[in-house]
Design a protein around this motif. Structure first.
Motif, short mmCIF file in Angstrom:
data_model
loop_
_atom_site.label_atom_id
_atom_site.label_comp_id
_atom_site.label_asym_id
_atom_site.label_seq_id
_atom_site.Cartn_x
_atom_site.Cartn_y
_atom_site.Cartn_z
N UNK A 111 61.12 99.31 63.50
CA UNK A 111 61.49 100.23 64.58
C UNK A 111 62.98 100.10 64.91
N UNK A 112 63.47 98.88 64.93
CA UNK A 112 64.89 98.66 65.22
C UNK A 112 65.81 99.25 64.17
N UNK A 113 65.45 99.06 62.91
CA UNK A 113 66.26 99.61 61.82
C UNK A 113 66.26 101.14 61.87
N UNK B 69 52.56 104.74 66.76
CA UNK B 69 53.07 103.71 67.66
C UNK B 69 54.49 103.29 67.28
N UNK B 70 54.80 103.28 65.99
CA UNK B 70 56.15 102.92 65.57
C UNK B 70 57.16 103.99 65.98
N UNK B 71 56.78 105.25 65.83
CA UNK B 71 57.68 106.33 66.23
C UNK B 71 57.86 106.33 67.74
N UNK B 72 56.81 106.04 68.47
CA UNK B 72 56.91 105.93 69.92
C UNK B 72 57.90 104.81 70.29
N UNK C 196 61.47 105.14 72.31
CA UNK C 196 61.77 104.33 73.50
C UNK C 196 63.10 103.60 73.32
N UNK C 197 63.34 103.05 72.14
CA UNK C 197 64.61 102.37 71.87
C UNK C 197 65.77 103.34 72.04
N UNK C 198 65.58 104.59 71.63
CA UNK C 198 66.63 105.60 71.72
C UNK C 198 66.78 106.17 73.13
N UNK C 199 65.91 105.74 74.04
CA UNK C 199 66.00 106.20 75.42
C UNK C 199 65.26 107.49 75.70
N UNK C 200 64.41 107.91 74.78
CA UNK C 200 63.65 109.14 74.97
C UNK C 200 62.34 108.81 75.67
N UNK C 201 61.99 109.64 76.62
CA UNK C 201 60.76 109.43 77.39
C UNK C 201 59.93 110.69 77.38
N UNK C 202 58.64 110.54 77.61
CA UNK C 202 57.76 111.70 77.74
C UNK C 202 58.11 112.45 79.02
N UNK C 203 57.90 113.75 78.99
CA UNK C 203 58.10 114.55 80.19
C UNK C 203 57.10 114.09 81.25
N UNK C 204 57.47 114.21 82.52
CA UNK C 204 56.59 113.83 83.61
C UNK C 204 55.26 114.56 83.47
N UNK C 205 54.18 113.82 83.53
CA UNK C 205 52.86 114.40 83.44
C UNK C 205 52.34 114.53 82.03
N UNK C 206 53.18 114.36 81.03
CA UNK C 206 52.73 114.47 79.64
C UNK C 206 51.79 113.33 79.32
#
Length: 70
Positions: free
Chosen positions: A22-24, A49-52, A56-66
């Motif tokens: 995931x880090x690489x 789970x790895x893509x998730x 997360x490492x990239x700072x991307x989050x699910x939209x509220x309520x997703x």
């Protein structure tokens, strides 16, 4: 060689292998984004789970309520 060396000795440690992978991948996405790429496609191969984790490492989050079930 450098990529293979990151995983040396981890044959019996799948959790650490996942974290390294995931880090690489996240680091590669950052470098590509710096070069102007903004869209990425991941083949999860039943490992979402790895893509998730990468997101997360990239700072991307699910939209509220997703993902909430009601």
């Amino acid at each position: 060689g450098w990529l293979g060396s990151l995983f040396e000795g981890l044959d019996k440690d799948p959790e650490t292998r996942r974290m390294i992978a995931a880090g690489v991948a996240a680091e590669m996405c950052v470098k590509l984004a710096e070069e102007g790429y903004s869209d990425f496609h991941f083949y999860t191969l039943n490992r979402a789970d790895l893509v998730y984790a990468i997101c997360r490492i990239l700072g991307l989050r699910e939209a509220a309520g997703a993902g909430e079930q009601g």
